[in-house]
Write an enzyme that holds these catalytic residues in place. Structure first.
Site, PDB file in Angstrom:
ATOM      1  N   THR A 116       0.837  -1.209   0.000  1.00 31.32           N
ATOM      2  CA  THR A 116       0.000   0.000   0.000  1.00 31.32           C
ATOM      3  C   THR A 116       0.867   1.253   0.000  1.00 31.32           C
ATOM      4  O   THR A 116       0.604   2.200  -0.745  1.00 31.32           O
ATOM      5  CB  THR A 116      -0.934   0.002   1.228  1.00 31.32           C
ATOM      6  OG1 THR A 116      -1.747  -1.166   1.181  1.00 31.32           O
ATOM      7  CG2 THR A 116      -1.803   1.242   1.274  1.00 31.32           C
ATOM      8  N   TYR A 117       1.909   1.273   0.819  1.00 32.81           N
ATOM      9  CA  TYR A 117       2.812   2.426   0.862  1.00 32.81           C
ATOM     10  C   TYR A 117       3.785   2.421  -0.312  1.00 32.81           C
ATOM     11  O   TYR A 117       4.061   3.465  -0.903  1.00 32.81           O
ATOM     12  CB  TYR A 117       3.567   2.466   2.195  1.00 32.81           C
ATOM     13  CG  TYR A 117       2.722   2.997   3.331  1.00 32.81           C
ATOM     14  CD1 TYR A 117       2.281   4.315   3.322  1.00 32.81           C
ATOM     15  CD2 TYR A 117       2.362   2.195   4.400  1.00 32.81           C
ATOM     16  CE1 TYR A 117       1.499   4.812   4.353  1.00 32.81           C
ATOM     17  CE2 TYR A 117       1.581   2.684   5.441  1.00 32.81           C
ATOM     18  CZ  TYR A 117       1.147   3.988   5.409  1.00 32.81           C
ATOM     19  OH  TYR A 117       0.373   4.488   6.426  1.00 32.81           O
ATOM     20  N   ALA A 118       4.321   1.258  -0.667  1.00 33.73           N
ATOM     21  CA  ALA A 118       5.286   1.178  -1.773  1.00 33.73           C
ATOM     22  C   ALA A 118       4.676   1.702  -3.068  1.00 33.73           C
ATOM     23  O   ALA A 118       5.348   2.394  -3.847  1.00 33.73           O
ATOM     24  CB  ALA A 118       5.756  -0.260  -1.950  1.00 33.73           C
ATOM     25  N   GLU A 142      12.241   3.592   9.292  1.00 36.32           N
ATOM     26  CA  GLU A 142      12.606   4.743   8.465  1.00 36.32           C
ATOM     27  C   GLU A 142      11.707   4.725   7.238  1.00 36.32           C
ATOM     28  O   GLU A 142      11.614   3.720   6.535  1.00 36.32           O
ATOM     29  CB  GLU A 142      14.076   4.669   8.049  1.00 36.32           C
ATOM     30  CG  GLU A 142      14.569   5.924   7.347  1.00 36.32           C
ATOM     31  CD  GLU A 142      14.559   5.805   5.835  1.00 36.32           C
ATOM     32  OE1 GLU A 142      14.414   6.852   5.172  1.00 36.32           O
ATOM     33  OE2 GLU A 142      14.667   4.697   5.307  1.00 36.32           O
TER      34      GLU A 142
END
Length: 191
Positions: free
Chosen positions: A114-116, A138
Site C-alpha cells: 500500500t505504501y510502496a 525509516e
C-alpha cells in the site's frame, strides 16, 4: 533457514512473548468500521503498526548527514495520528509492538505494498537473534509531493526465519552487547 507460518508466529507471541502487543488475526478496519492499512498476523509474517511518535527530517540547519556525528537538531518531533513527510525526505517512527527475538531466529522487514505503490519506502535492518525492543522504522518519501504515514495502522511486514537446530548462531546480538538492545523510543544513530 525456513520461513515461519502464522501458526508458529501465534505460538511464539502468545506462549513466549515474542511480540507485544500481539494481534493473532488481520485487522482491516478501525473501531468505527473505517478501512485501514491492515496489521496483525498474516500467512507467513506479521504486519506491524507505527506509534504516534515521529521524527521528521528537515535541513533547517543546512547540515551534512553524518552517522558518526548525527545532529539531533535535524529532526522535528511530532506526535500525531498522521505524519506528513516532505517531498524527497524521510521520517523516523517506531513500532507499537515490542519484539523479543529468539536465539535461533532472524527477522527481515519489508514494506507494505500500500505504501510502496505510493512511493513510500520502509527501511529497517534485520532484527537479529536475541535482540529486543521497539523497532525504529525509516520511511523515505521518494516522490516530489508530501506523503502521509498513518499511526496505529500497518506499515511493514516482519518475516521470521528460523535456523536449523544444528546451525544456531554462536554469538547473538545480546551476547555482543548490541548498541540498540532494549530500545524503546525512536532511536537515532549510535556509534
Amino acid at each position: 533457514m525456513s520461513i515461519k507460518s502464522d501458526r508458529w508466529i501465534r505460538h511464539m507471541a502468545q506462549q513466549h512473548g515474542m511480540i507485544a502487543p500481539f494481534e493473532p488475526g488481520q485487522i482491516k478496519q478501525n473501531a468505527t468500521g473505517q478501512r485501514i492499512v491492515s496489521y496483525g498476523t498474516s500467512s507467513y509474517g506479521y504486519d506491524v503498526r507505527c506509534s504516534r511518535e515521529f521524527k521528521i527530517f528537515t535541513n533547517i540547519n543546512s547540515t551534512i548527514v553524518d552517522p558518526k556525528q548525527f545532529d539531533n537538531g535535524s529532526f522535528i518531533d511530532v506526535e500525531s495520528d498522521v505524519c506528513i513527510i516532505p517531498p524527497n525526505s524521510f521520517a523516523l517512527a517506531r513500532t507499537i509492538e515490542y519484539f523479543r527475538i529468539p536465539r535461533n531466529v532472524l527477522v527481515i522487514c519489508l514494506g507494505k505494498s500500500t505504501y510502496a505503490r505510493c512511493g513510500i519506502i520502509v527501511n529497517v535492518t534485520p532484527l537479529e537473534p536475541e535482540w529486543e525492543g521497539h523497532v525504529t522504522l525509516e520511511f523515505s518519501n521518494t516522490t516530489p509531493l508530501p506523503a502521509r504515514i498513518y499511526a496505529n495502522e500497518g506499515v511493514a511486514q516482519m518475516l521470521f526465519l528460523q535456523a536449523d537446530p544444528d546451525d544456531v548462531c554462536q554469538t547473538s546480538y545480546r551476547d555482543r552487547n548490541g548498541k540498540y538492545q532494549g530500545q524503546t523510543g525512536v532511536t537515532l544513530p549510535r556509534t
